[in-house]
Design an enzyme around this catalytic site. Structure first.
Site, short mmCIF file in Angstrom:
data_model
loop_
_atom_site.label_atom_id
_atom_site.label_comp_id
_atom_site.label_asym_id
_atom_site.label_seq_id
_atom_site.Cartn_x
_atom_site.Cartn_y
_atom_site.Cartn_z
CB VAL A 92 6.49 4.37 1.10
CG1 VAL A 92 5.69 3.89 -0.08
CG2 VAL A 92 6.65 3.26 2.12
CE LYS A 150 -8.21 -3.51 -2.73
NZ LYS A 150 -9.29 -4.38 -2.26
CB SER A 200 -11.33 -6.99 -2.74
OG SER A 200 -10.19 -7.18 -3.55
N PRO A 227 4.74 -0.56 1.11
CG PRO A 227 3.76 0.66 -0.61
CD PRO A 227 3.58 0.29 0.82
#
Length: 794
Positions: free
Chosen positions: A356, A719, A676, A353
């Site tokens: 970073v 996540k 998911s 992302p």
């Protein structure tokens, strides 16, 4: 009444005689001489007609035009070579009707064509137009005398005017013969208007071209004169001329560049061409620019590579906090280079992302290896010529960005960063990602061909590093050449450390403060991270810290350089205003039909609240929240699973006939997709149908099958970090994703209870606040994962 007359004929080459025209010419052929002598002994009248082909020496009647002109012989003079010079005056048009051969020449019977009278009113306008055009024609012509010609056309007779002008027109024999054969004066004048207009246009074009050529010649002569004068002055001063100096300099630079032999030969040949060109010509500029680029590109110069692993590790740790896996892979790469003199090139791709540290990490790699660093941003590039360059035939052509960056680096072994490789696009000008295939393929890039240089360039010593936010937009063929290293988001603890070690000193320095003016507590960083930013990287965190520093800087200016302030959580709220985010995003109470899921996005992980509610109806399943096809299919699979297990879970069998179910995923403007969320949707449906609340501190992710199996998913690290940021303590993950927990920092796992599940029964046992009517099988139990010395156990 028709008038006939028998006269000797003289065929003319390339000449047409008109009535009222005085024409001198030389007669040399025996037949023509005899015809002339016969005419001189009689009434001095002769018939003159043009030949079809001037090359015919002995013309027969078929070789001569029938329409000609009856003329009076005004004067004749015998020349020493036997030829006769004659001056004749055209009298009237006539057409040959009968030919007779007489003592070596032809006599013809001609029908004299009388003049036709024209109405003065009809003729006046045409005559005026013809005279005007003829005046323009004479002015533009270099062979006709203006005054004489203007005097000649001052006549009132249309026929005479037409013949006079026709006689002086500089047109072909066929056109003049056509004018002779037109008997009607007005028709002849009309034809002359057409001819004059065309001729005037031609002469005007010729005049313009001549004027332009003259100017260019004058300019060239002026430049030549001034150049010669400069050379003479230079010689007088004892200096060499500039062109000689330039040629010698280029020759020396070519030798110093140490190009490969075939490329050096091409450069020398180009230099010879340049020497032969005028120095001010456009072609010379193109050739000079080409040589400058050939010389400027590095061909042999290398920077000495550092292979000290301890130094490299120190630099990476100094520049970046965390990212242990990435640093380990980079150190491994450097270790291979220590052992192998010329290892096979690998194309590292840092994917993750925004914010970073992908770009700064590439810069640190270059510093650790002691190599030059160049960066090429590919965001928005849609033209293949950006990579390969334009051919020299185009005006303003340049090499592609690859060669330009190699020139900027000044060495053949830089670290070359291809930034935002996922943001390229394509259009009618070509596909730049296809052009990159050759650049990034270690088997091909030793012979990279730039269209401008048109010679092979070796890129095999370059270390290419690519960065991307997502990989699904990168073409498969290009992705196949990359070694992908995923960078997930930072944990809160890592962000606090990054803010303290890197962002705070940078922000203080940028606004002109010192450590004596401002200090931050760790709690203040945590407040900014939790309440003012929601991101995987640290860009917004840097902006908020800079914003606080600017407000303190204003106070320093107002109150003096000794002003000092410690930034606490209360000061953060005072300076940055109302918090943008709640402290955690987890639900505050246990609720029916509301489950907390986990999602992966391009900027890291997010928690995804899923709501299910029931209404009286006919069993319609409604899905809202801008869900993609895969996610909608997951919801239908979850519903099918719940229906098959309805009796076991204590749900009325007929619920699908009497009850409508509405599933909604909030933040409806944001598209959502992927499998998911399967177990999250199923849990929300079971809770809504059984009226059993879902625990507020449980988040889950996993794909569901119709048999209730829980399948693995991707993006586990992102996540889990999202759940950690949101303050969730219990996490349900598919059993097959247990291996992915090794990538998650230990301090994060220590705060979570992670449940690895294989079936939906296990999920419901953990997620719901109470058992489903005691009907769940006893074996449907999942234990939390414990972390002992970084080893995952049950």
């Amino acid at each position: 009444m028709d008038q006939y007359e028998t006269l000797p004929i003289v065929p003319l080459r390339d000449v047409v005689v008109f009535p009222h025209m005085m024409m001198p010419f030389v007669i040399g052929r025996p037949s023509s001489t005899r015809a002339l002598e016969h005419a001189l002994t009689t009434d001095k009248r002769i018939f003159l007609a043009a030949q079809h082909d001037a090359a015919t020496d002995d013309p027969q009647p078929a070789d001569i035009y029938t329409m000609g002109c009856v003329a009076n012989i005004v004067q004749s003079l015998k020349l020493p070579d036997g030829n006769i010079k004659v001056l004749v005056e055209g009298v009237e048009r006539a057409r040959a009707v009968e030919w007779k051969e007489d003592k070596g020449f032809y006599r013809v019977t001609v029908k004299v064509l009388p003049k036709k009278a024209e109405a003065a009113a009809d003729a006046e306008g045409v005559m005026s137009r013809v005279v005007t055009l003829f005046e323009q024609y004479v002015k533009l012509s270099n062979t006709l005398q203006y005054d004489a010609m203007i005097a000649a056309v001052r006549v009132d007779d249309p026929s005479r005017l037409a013949d006079t002008i026709a006689a002086h027109l500089q047109v072909g024999i066929e056109e003049k013969q056509n004018l002779l054969e037109i008997v009607a004066p007005l028709e002849r004048l009309g034809r002359i208007v057409t001819v004059l207009e065309a001729e005037v246009d031609k002469l005007q074009v010729d005049r313009r071209i001549q004027s332009r050529v003259k100017k260019q010649m004058e300019k060239a002569q002026k430049e030549y004169y001034l150049n010669e004068k400069m050379k003479a002055i230079q010689r007088e001063l004892g200096r060499k001329d500039d062109k000689g100096n330039e040629g010698d300099d280029l020759k020396k630079k070519i030798a110093q560049a140490r190009m490969p032999k075939e490329i050096e030969k091409k450069a020398v040949d180009e230099l010879k061409r340049l020497d032969a060109m005028p120095p001010m010509s456009a072609e010379a500029t193109v050739s000079r620019n080409y040589l400058d680029w050939l010389i400027a590109v590095p061909w042999h110069k290398k920077t000495k590579e550092s292979r000290d692993l301890k130094r490299a590790e120190t630099i990476l740790n100094d520049d970046h906090f965390g990212l242990e896996k990435i640093k380990e892979r980079i150190i491994e790469f450097l270790a291979v280079r220590v052992l192998v003199k010329k290892p096979k090139a690998t194309i590292l791709t840092l994917a993750g992302p925004p914010g970073v540290g992908k770009t700064s990490l590439a810069r640190s790699i270059a510093r650790a290896m002691n190599r030059k660093f160049v960066r090429l941003s590919l965001g928005g590039v849609r033209d293949e010529a950006e990579i390969r360059g334009h051919r020299r035939t185009y005006i303003g052509a340049f090499p592609g960005q690859i060669i330009q960056m190699m020139k900027k680096a000044g060495s053949v072994n830089p670290v070359f960063l291809l930034d935002e490789v996922d943001k390229m696009s394509m259009d009618f000008r070509g596909d730049p990602s296809a052009a990159l295939l050759e650049v990034l393929d270690p088997e091909q890039n030793s012979t990279f061909l730039d269209h401008y240089l048109d010679v092979e360039y070796d890129l095999s010593n370059v270390m290419f590093i690519c960065t991307a936010n997502v990989l699904h937009t990168v073409p498969q063929a290009l992705r196949d050449r990359m070694e992908v290293m995923q960078l997930a988001g930072y944990t809160e603890l890592e962000k606090v450390q990054i803010a303290n070690k890197f962002l705070k000193p940078k922000a203080i320095d940028n606004v002109g403060l010192t450590k004596d003016n401002i200090t931050f507590s760790e709690e203040s960083f945590s407040t900014i991270i939790q309440r003012y930013t929601r991101e995987a990287g640290v860009r917004n965190l840097e902006r908020e810290i800079s914003s606080v520093c600017r407000k303190v800087a204003r106070k320093v200016v107002a109150e003096g350089p000794k002003f000092f302030e410690e930034i606490t959580p209360d000061k953060v709220t005072q300076y940055l205003g109302v918090p943008r985010f709640r402290n955690t995003m987890a639900e505050e109470t246990n609720e029916i039909g509301i489950a907390t899921g986990l999602a992966w996005t391009e900027v890291g992980g997010e928690i995804l609240v899923t709501e299910a509610t029931l209404m009286p109806g006919k069993g319609v399943l409604t899905l809202t929240g801008k869900l993609g096809d895969v996610m909608q299919e997951s919801a239908q699979a979850a519903m099918s699973y719940v229906r098959t297990k309805a009796e076991e879970y204590g749900i009325p069998k007929e619920f699908n006939r009497k009850t409508d179910v509405h599933v909604h995923v909030p933040e409806g403007a944001i598209p959502k997709d992927g499998p998911s969320a399967g177990i999250t949707l199923a849990t929300a449906l079971v809770s809504a149908l059984t009226r059993v609340p879902i625990r507020k501190d449980v988040a889950m992710t996993g794909e569901i099958t119709l048999r209730g199996k829980v399948l693995p998913i991707g993006g586990v690290k992102e996540k889990v970090l999202a759940a950690h940021r949101a303050g969730i303590k219990n996490l349900i993950l598919p059993k097959d994703n247990e291996k992915d927990l090794a990538d998650i920092p230990k301090n994060v796992l220590d705060t979570l209870n992670v449940y690895m599940v294989q079936t939906m029964d296990e999920v419901l046992k953990i997620a719901l606040t109470e058992p489903l009517a005691g009907r769940l099988p006893a074996e449907a139990q999942a234990e939390p994962v414990d972390i002992v010395d970084d080893t995952i156990t049950h």
